[in-house]
Enzyme design. Structure first.
Site, PDB file in Angstrom:
ATOM      1  N   SER A  53       0.811  -1.220   0.000  1.00  0.00           N
ATOM      2  CA  SER A  53       0.000   0.000   0.000  1.00  0.00           C
ATOM      3  C   SER A  53       0.845   1.271   0.000  1.00  0.00           C
ATOM      4  CB  SER A  53      -0.929   0.010   1.216  1.00  0.00           C
ATOM      5  OG  SER A  53      -0.187  -0.088   2.422  1.00  0.00           O
ATOM      6  N   GLY A  90      -2.019  -4.295   1.296  1.00  0.00           N
ATOM      7  CA  GLY A  90      -2.124  -5.513   2.087  1.00  0.00           C
ATOM      8  C   GLY A  90      -1.138  -6.586   1.697  1.00  0.00           C
ATOM      9  N   ASN A 118       3.873  -5.317   5.775  1.00  0.00           N
ATOM     10  CA  ASN A 118       2.744  -6.102   6.264  1.00  0.00           C
ATOM     11  C   ASN A 118       3.192  -7.377   6.969  1.00  0.00           C
ATOM     12  OD1 ASN A 118       0.332  -4.554   5.424  1.00  0.00           O
ATOM     13  ND2 ASN A 118       1.212  -4.828   3.389  1.00  0.00           N
ATOM     14  N   ASP A 199      -4.324   7.282  10.007  1.00  0.00           N
ATOM     15  CA  ASP A 199      -3.985   5.978  10.589  1.00  0.00           C
ATOM     16  C   ASP A 199      -2.576   5.944  11.165  1.00  0.00           C
ATOM     17  OD1 ASP A 199      -2.309   5.761   8.370  1.00  0.00           O
ATOM     18  OD2 ASP A 199      -3.514   4.245   7.373  1.00  0.00           O
ATOM     19  N   HIS A 202       0.282   5.209   6.854  1.00  0.00           N
ATOM     20  CA  HIS A 202       0.468   5.521   5.449  1.00  0.00           C
ATOM     21  C   HIS A 202       0.806   6.995   5.243  1.00  0.00           C
ATOM     22  CE1 HIS A 202      -2.065   1.868   5.443  1.00  0.00           C
ATOM     23  NE2 HIS A 202      -1.357   1.557   4.374  1.00  0.00           N
TER      24      HIS A 202
END
Length: 236
Positions: A53, A90, A118, A199, A202
């Protein structure tokens, strides 16, 4: 993708969204193959940004993702370059390995390999992550692609032993394979709230620009390697 994001979409929603992202990556690879064929006629260099991502541009508007902003920065400096977005939100190192054969165009010149975040978020085995990255590197090199390895660091909450093992993956692989290394992809944004999305993981559009500015000298080294390889390649 963070655990919070996974919870918001639920298992079915997450898999559906990831499926759409994979389909988009397939279509992008097909279209880019056509563009690459034309680009080769005028010596344009094609770099594949292969990642998760952080590469795909999660939460950003069109044109704000890392590959888009990197391509714009390089062209502003006079480079004839295409930067393909081969990021899937992801994605783990295992997922990246599984899609490698069809997710990169056959006529690409180089790769920015950005995977592992991840794996760390899910506390997956660092040894397996390293093996997956190693296999990807060998596959890219077999195809004659030069590589800039973008490193990642483990979250501190998994303890010093896990962090030490995980963080060592990238410098060890770079040394073993003679790769260019950008030690930590999020170095320019990780501790700066104004550079990240809400978040906290990112990068925002401003954060992407900061990452591009920081990694740009290493990408220029990657381009220089491509040019040297092209000069050394037999003609005809």
């Amino acid at each position: 993708m963070s655990k919070a994001e996974l919870g918001r979409f639920g298992p079915a929603g997450h898999h559906a969204m990831q499926g759409l992202q994979v389909l988009y990556a397939v279509l992008t690879a097909i279209l880019l193959t056509v563009f690459v064929q034309a680009a080769k006629a005028d010596d344009t260099i094609v770099i594949v940004a292969y990642g998760d991502s952080l590469t795909a541009g999660y939460g950003l508007k069109p044109g704000e993702a890392f590959p888009d902003r990197l391509q714009k920065a390089l062209r502003a400096k006079g480079y004839k370059v295409i930067v393909q977005n081969a990021g899937v939100s992801g994605e783990t190192t295992a997922g990246g390995l599984a899609r490698l054969d069809w997710a990169t165009p056959s006529k690409a010149d180089a790769v920015i390999l950005e995977l592992g975040a991840n794996d760390a978020l899910r506390a997956l085995d660092p040894i397996q992550a390293k093996e997956n990255l190693d296999k990807m590197i060998l596959a890219f090199k077999k195809r004659g692609l030069d590589i800039l390895l973008a490193g990642m660091k483990a979250p501190p909450n998994y303890g010093p032993e896990y962090a030490a093992t995980f963080d060592a993956i990238y410098p060890e692989l770079a040394e073993n394979h003679g790769l260019l290394l950008y030690p930590f992809f999020l170095d320019a944004t990780m501790t700066k709230k104004d550079m990240s999305l809400p978040d906290g993981l990112h990068p925002s559009a401003r954060g992407v620009d900061a990452i591009v500015a920081a990694i740009l000298p290493d990408v220029e080294k990657l381009i220089a390697r491509v040019k040297v390889a092209r000069t050394a390649r037999p003609r005809g």
